[in-house]
Scaffold this motif. Sequence first.
Motif, mmCIF file in Angstrom:
data_model
loop_
_atom_site.group_PDB
_atom_site.id
_atom_site.type_symbol
_atom_site.label_atom_id
_atom_site.label_comp_id
_atom_site.label_asym_id
_atom_site.label_seq_id
_atom_site.Cartn_x
_atom_site.Cartn_y
_atom_site.Cartn_z
ATOM 1 N N VAL A 23 0.849 -1.202 0.000
ATOM 2 C CA VAL A 23 0.000 0.000 0.000
ATOM 3 C C VAL A 23 0.888 1.257 0.000
ATOM 4 N N TYR A 65 2.520 1.749 -3.439
ATOM 5 C CA TYR A 65 1.491 2.204 -4.388
ATOM 6 C C TYR A 65 1.151 3.678 -4.113
ATOM 7 N N GLY A 66 1.009 4.033 -2.844
ATOM 8 C CA GLY A 66 0.714 5.420 -2.461
ATOM 9 C C GLY A 66 1.843 6.358 -2.832
ATOM 10 N N PHE A 89 1.689 7.056 -6.484
ATOM 11 C CA PHE A 89 0.581 7.991 -6.727
ATOM 12 C C PHE A 89 1.027 9.429 -6.425
ATOM 13 N N SER A 129 -6.724 11.369 -1.025
ATOM 14 C CA SER A 129 -6.382 10.105 -0.363
ATOM 15 C C SER A 129 -7.284 9.827 0.836
ATOM 16 N N GLY A 145 -7.313 3.626 -4.755
ATOM 17 C CA GLY A 145 -6.083 3.783 -5.518
ATOM 18 C C GLY A 145 -6.294 3.919 -7.007
ATOM 19 N N SER A 146 -6.990 2.957 -7.595
ATOM 20 C CA SER A 146 -7.129 2.967 -9.055
ATOM 21 C C SER A 146 -7.856 4.228 -9.531
ATOM 22 N N GLN A 152 -7.929 7.129 -8.023
ATOM 23 C CA GLN A 152 -7.061 8.288 -7.827
ATOM 24 C C GLN A 152 -6.010 8.393 -8.942
ATOM 25 N N TRP A 211 -1.821 4.833 3.380
ATOM 26 C CA TRP A 211 -2.063 5.347 2.025
ATOM 27 C C TRP A 211 -1.918 6.868 2.005
ATOM 28 N N SER A 260 1.167 8.709 0.089
ATOM 29 C CA SER A 260 0.874 9.581 -1.054
ATOM 30 C C SER A 260 1.421 10.986 -0.809
#
Lengths: 224, 99
Positions: A19, A22-23, A26, A44, A50-51, A53, A138, A142
């Motif tokens: 996570v 991935y964040g 992003f 966030s 996620g997808s 955003q 997350w 981000s």
Amino acid sequence: MREGFRRGIVLCLPICVGVAAYGGVFGVLAAAKGIPVSFVALMSAFVFSGSAQFVIVDMWGEAGFWAILGSVASINMRYLLICASVDRLLSGMSLPQRMLRVHLIGDENWAVAMAARTDDAGKADILFAGGLCFLPVWLAASLAGRLAGGWIPSPERFGLDFAFPALFAALVVSLWRGREDIAPWIVTACVTVAVDSFSGGGWGVLAGGLAGAGFRGLSEGVRT
Amino acid sequence: MTTGEGIRVILNCAAVTFLLRFGGLCLARSLGGSSRFRRVLDAVPASMMLAFTVHSLRDFGASGICGIVVAVFFMKKSGSPMAAMVSGVAVVALLRSFM
């Protein structure tokens, strides 16, 4: 602390690495588009998907309001099915409790909760604990990615963008119930590939998931 | 995009996402009495997770297929989703370093 909640934290903490990666990605993409830090935090915390955003960032400044909104709706249409499947777990809770819990539902904590071998109350606790783990991670990741901009190394080099597909594949194995799953799973795979081949967004996942579940549910109904 | 437009986009996207999430609960409530619908809902987790996996293979290609095969193998052997996830990630990272 309830046992199910503690178990949810134990199950979901390792996934926080994925996570966070991935964040971070992003946040880096948001920095490249010049999106303010406050907007990244707002997205966030309140979109928490996620997808969707990634799609918002991709379209930021280039597409119109309705195009962005329509794309987010199509990507997140799967939540209709995902949240319908957890209604049973949340029954008996007050409206504010249910509203908070559905906001915290993501693909990952939902998958972990539904694959856990426990009763409905235990699954509800795992779902909630997972959401409480993932949202701050997350958000922080981000923001870190947004502030660090291009200074953080690409997580793709370490395969971290593959963490969720690998996890989902493993959880699918744990949900195998026997030979009666073969036909619905073939239907799921074929419909997902077919719809993906001519449409973008999350339509392939939604159509494949719905087709396989529908086939399974209806064929069981015919047998019984 | 101005500050006002940006906030409008984000808050509306958040509202749509929340409505879809909460709408799922309402959908289950309104159709929940049907045993056929209940059976469909019970089959949703496995079906959706498989759909996610198949969908992601489009983005990851050959290294993704190898990663999935290894993750499934480790899941069958160890019964641990974490071990399976780590092994799948390691295979993809390794293959990318050679490709």
